[in-house]
Design an enzyme around this catalytic site. Structure first.
Site, PDB file in Angstrom:
ATOM      1  N   LYS A 131      -3.576 -22.044  -4.442  1.00 23.40           N
ATOM      2  CA  LYS A 131      -3.339 -21.551  -3.080  1.00 23.40           C
ATOM      3  C   LYS A 131      -3.204 -20.036  -3.114  1.00 23.40           C
ATOM      4  CE  LYS A 131       0.010 -20.544  -0.505  1.00 23.40           C
ATOM      5  NZ  LYS A 131      -0.582 -19.450   0.339  1.00 23.40           N
ATOM      6  N   GLU A 142      13.632  -4.050  -4.160  1.00 21.05           N
ATOM      7  CA  GLU A 142      12.210  -3.841  -4.401  1.00 21.05           C
ATOM      8  C   GLU A 142      11.538  -3.424  -3.097  1.00 21.05           C
ATOM      9  OE1 GLU A 142       8.721  -6.010  -6.895  1.00 21.05           O
ATOM     10  OE2 GLU A 142       9.738  -7.261  -5.426  1.00 21.05           O
ATOM     11  N   GLU A 157       6.985 -15.732 -11.815  1.00 23.06           N
ATOM     12  CA  GLU A 157       6.906 -14.295 -12.098  1.00 23.06           C
ATOM     13  C   GLU A 157       7.211 -13.591 -10.796  1.00 23.06           C
ATOM     14  OE1 GLU A 157       6.151 -10.763 -11.997  1.00 23.06           O
ATOM     15  OE2 GLU A 157       4.033 -11.316 -11.932  1.00 23.06           O
ATOM     16  N   CYS A 173       4.497  -5.295  -9.297  1.00 27.68           N
ATOM     17  CA  CYS A 173       5.860  -5.779  -9.512  1.00 27.68           C
ATOM     18  C   CYS A 173       6.600  -5.074 -10.634  1.00 27.68           C
ATOM     19  CB  CYS A 173       5.844  -7.286  -9.759  1.00 27.68           C
ATOM     20  SG  CYS A 173       4.737  -7.782 -11.096  1.00 27.68           S
TER      21      CYS A 173
END
Length: 479
Positions: A179, A385, A253, A287
């Protein structure tokens, strides 16, 4: 954009989705719709999982062995290599990634990952025999595929991160329901077309589309045996809760807020030049980026000036221009998010020393590379973040305090140390609580595990460890 997909790839064929409403694909460069992609419904997910389950137990996949799977992965790699440049451009068109990054990361990268796992699969024995530690006889330790894998991929490196999951899963003998993110669905359907051309057995790879609700349905589907997810920590926690309740293995992750520790012996000019990539790669939408710059107080002003000058020098513009270093953010919502953090930084007492505004482009979701000084590690711009080109330069008094600040984070994914003494850098890198860290640079190694500590995730991708994540282990005792 010439790509016009109306069907989903299920069980080796193209099928009309159950949901008639398509997903619009909006260019981050022009803010205009460039195409539409089909949208899956829960019935399509059911069909995909059923196909993957059937393929898992079909002789044309189950019985071909490691060498047969290796040959199939090599064929798929050849298919992807044939249009690598075109696929790189496809990512840039969907998410604004500069083409100079997309070429190696999204064009060549998936090809290299497939070939790496094709070779590793051929070298990995299905069984090994061990003498029993107590008593006579031996034990056969057998590696078997974990089963049907739900692979959920984000929009920032869609093709590379797909292959982080797909290549080892196929190498181990699993089957996959993929997906992609709604923003970058076209490349997943292009991958499905390559899968079909490469002759993978029906149902081994299936692609469903949609947003978070389809992802949640797939993750919780009773026919799925493992989940592999890359995305935000918040989404990863939700997936982890589902998988924990179902006792379903998951590789997660997740996010990061990594630190670059600049030591007092570092070449500041060279460090600032290196931080352009280490801290702002892919428009800041990566990331593992070192977005907290920790600078010794004795050289703080020098480091701030160098980092600000570096950020101000980066070319912002059309991602298809090879001179562009910073392209647009993926969506209006993402730009709004990044700009909200810039306002937080200003309101919180940090000093804006570079960027902080939009460039003069007539259209596109652009934000200038932004640098704040006088940042405390407790501030939101240092702890959360942002996922955009925004850096916080934080002072420290000595190396122990630098390591303490680096470790004072909810995350632990990447990081870097900058010094003229590589061995000193290695010693400090060992002390940082993170899944990966570089000395005077940062770049993933396909042959080494990648993943995070703390809120940055669970499990590892890449390397032999990435393949091991797709096996179940069985011990057979013989006497």
């Amino acid at each position: 954009m010439k790509y016009q997909y109306t069907d989903l790839y299920l069980d080796g064929q193209w099928h009309k989705p159950s949901d008639a409403e398509p997903i619009p694909v909006i260019s981050p460069i022009t803010e205009q719709q460039i195409c539409e992609v089909p949208k899956a419904a829960t019935g399509d997910v059911d069909a995909a999982v059923t196909a993957a389950t059937r393929a898992l137990n079909a002789s044309d996949w189950r019985d071909i062995g490691a060498e047969g799977r290796s040959a199939i992965l090599m064929r798929l790699a050849d298919e992807l290599e044939a249009n690598a440049a075109e696929r790189a451009s496809l990512t840039s068109a969907q998410n604004g990634m500069p083409i100079v990054i997309a070429g190696p990361a999204e064009g060549a990268g998936p090809v290299g990952i497939l070939r790496y796992y094709a070779a590793l699969a051929a070298q990995s024995p299905v069984e090994e025999r061990r003498p029993r530690l107590v008593g006579d006889g031996e034990t056969v330790v057998r590696r078997e595929p974990v089963g049907v894998v739900a692979a959920i991929v984000p929009w920032n490196y869609p093709q590379a991160l797909t292959m982080f999951k797909l290549a080892p899963a196929l190498a181990a003998g699993c089957t996959v329901v993929l997906k992609p993110a709604p923003e970058t669905t076209v490349d997943a359907l292009e991958l499905a077309a390559a899968v079909q051309r490469a002759g993978l057995p029906p149902g081994v790879v299936n692609v469903v589309t949609g947003g978070a609700e389809i992802g949640e349905y797939l993750v919780s589907h009773p026919g799925v045996q493992k989940v592999a997810f890359t995305g935000s920590t918040a989404a990863g926690r939700a997936i982890g809760e589902i998988c924990g309740r179902l006792l379903r293995p998951a590789t997660l992750e997740l996010g990061g807020k990594s630190a670059a520790i600049v030591l007092d012996d570092a070449d500041v000019a060279a460090t600032a030049a290196g931080l352009a990539t280490v801290s702002m790669l892919n428009n800041g939408q990566t990331c593992h980026l070192s977005t907290r710059i920790l600078a010794p107080r004795s050289r703080y002003g020098e480091v701030v000036d160098a980092v600000a000058a570096m950020a101000s020098s980066l070319t912002v513009g059309d991602p298809f221009d090879p001179t562009t270093f910073i392209g647009p953010l993926v969506s209006r919502r993402q730009r709004d998010r990044v700009e909200s953090y810039i306002e937080m930084g200003k309101a919180g007492g940090a000093t804006l020393v570079a960027g902080g505004s939009r460039p003069e482009q007539a259209a596109g979701w652009f934000v200038r590379p932004t640098v704040f000084s006088d940042v405390d590690n407790s501030s939101r711009i240092a702890r959360e973040e942002i996922f955009g080109p925004v850096l916080a330069v934080i002072p420290y008094d000595d190396v122990d305090q630098a390591v303490s600040i680096a470790n004072d984070s909810d995350y632990g994914l990447g990081g870097s140390v900058w010094t003229s003494d590589k061995e000193k850098g290695l010693d400090i890198a060992r002390r940082v609580e993170t899944g990966s860290i570089g000395v005077n640079f940062y770049d993933l190694d396909l042959g080494a595990p990648f993943g995070g500590f703390k809120g940055s995730g669970v499990g590892r991708e890449l390397g032999p460890e990435g393949l091991a994540a797709y096996y179940e282990l069985k011990s057979i005792y013989l006497q």
